[in-house]
Design an enzyme around this catalytic site. Structure first.
Site, PDB file in Angstrom:
ATOM      1  N   HIS A  34     -14.656  -7.533  -1.832  1.00 28.50           N
ATOM      2  CA  HIS A  34     -13.213  -7.197  -1.523  1.00 28.50           C
ATOM      3  C   HIS A  34     -12.664  -8.523  -1.279  1.00 28.50           C
ATOM      4  CE1 HIS A  34      -9.771  -4.637  -1.097  1.00 28.50           C
ATOM      5  NE2 HIS A  34      -9.354  -5.298  -0.059  1.00 28.50           N
ATOM      6  N   MET A  69      -1.744  -8.578  -2.728  1.00 29.08           N
ATOM      7  CA  MET A  69      -0.552  -8.538  -1.718  1.00 29.08           C
ATOM      8  C   MET A  69       0.495  -9.528  -1.854  1.00 29.08           C
ATOM      9  SD  MET A  69      -3.112  -7.387   1.657  1.00 29.08           S
ATOM     10  CE  MET A  69      -4.420  -8.136   0.859  1.00 29.08           C
TER      11      MET A  69
END
Ligand code: DX5
Ligand code: ZN
Length: 220
Positions: A34, A69
């Site tokens: 991740h 993000m």
């Protein structure tokens, strides 16, 4: 039932020993890498960017799950595909034309993910659920590792699972933030398929064992 997956978050790795930490994950029971990309605008933090991802991809032997993000992610979809991303997740709150963005991700040969902040209702995804390969339910406010898990997440995951089942979709549910051996079982019971774990893995004495234990908890 398909086996549940563990995705260690590289954000908590030792960046001065990145190759060592990547190889630790390669040789562990982890399923995915991740990778958190932060732009300092969508979230109040900056993590790392393209050169680091390029070098991670050089050594990683497992699925590369990139969590963007950033604002206006459409600008970088092709770049992230070229860098070796297998799954590209954008934030619901950062996309004005989410449907178009998801198609663009798939057109580049990647799986398309949508992340939702703690305040965003899973119901907002109902009309687009068939187009989403993975929903990343943020169980902390995005931007930092090491924060505490928000308890309302269980309820959201249950409702999201219901939406996926009712619509006969194949969407995976990923949980990101504050995951530990304490909440892992309950998250899977609620419907989670993939658990991201950063600090809990990398700050432990034996990360390989911690990953194995998490993997065992979610698959028994
Ligand atoms: C937070 C990131 C997470 C973070 C999780 O914004 O999206 O992936 O690395 O870290 P922990 O597991 O420490 O909460
Ligand atoms: Zn993340």
């Amino acid at each position: 039932m398909a086996s549940k997956l563990i995705a260690p978050s590289i954000l908590a790795a030792d960046f001065a020993n990145l190759q060592r930490d990547i190889e630790m994950i390669n040789n562990s029971d982890a399923d995915w890498f991740h990778i958190d990309i932060m732009d300092g605008v969508f979230v109040p933090n900056i993590s790392f960017g393209m050169p680091v991802l390029r070098d991670i991809a050089k050594h990683a032997t497992k699925t590369i799950d990139v969590h963007l993000m950033i604002i206006d992610p459409d600008r970088y979809i092709k770049t992230f595909a070229d860098l070796g991303s297998n799954i590209l997740t954008v934030h619901y709150e950062a996309c004005t034309h989410l449907h178009r963005t998801l198609q663009a991700i798939k057109d580049e040969g990647m799986k398309a993910g949508v992340a939702i902040n703690p305040h965003t209702s899973v119901n907002a995804l109902e009309d687009i659920i068939h187009d989403i390969d993975l929903v990343c339910v943020m169980s902390v406010n995005p931007g930092f590792g090491g924060q505490s898990f928000i308890e309302n997440t269980y309820k959201k995951v249950e409702r999201l699972k219901e939406i996926i089942t009712l619509n006969n979709a194949n969407t995976l549910i990923e949980i990101d933030g504050g995951v530990t051996s304490k909440n892992a079982e309950k998250l899977v019971e609620a419907g989670a398929d993939v658990l991201v774990a950063g600090s809990f893995v990398f700050k432990s004495d034996n990360p390989v064992n911690t990953i194995s234990k998490l993997k065992e908890i979610v698959n028994t």
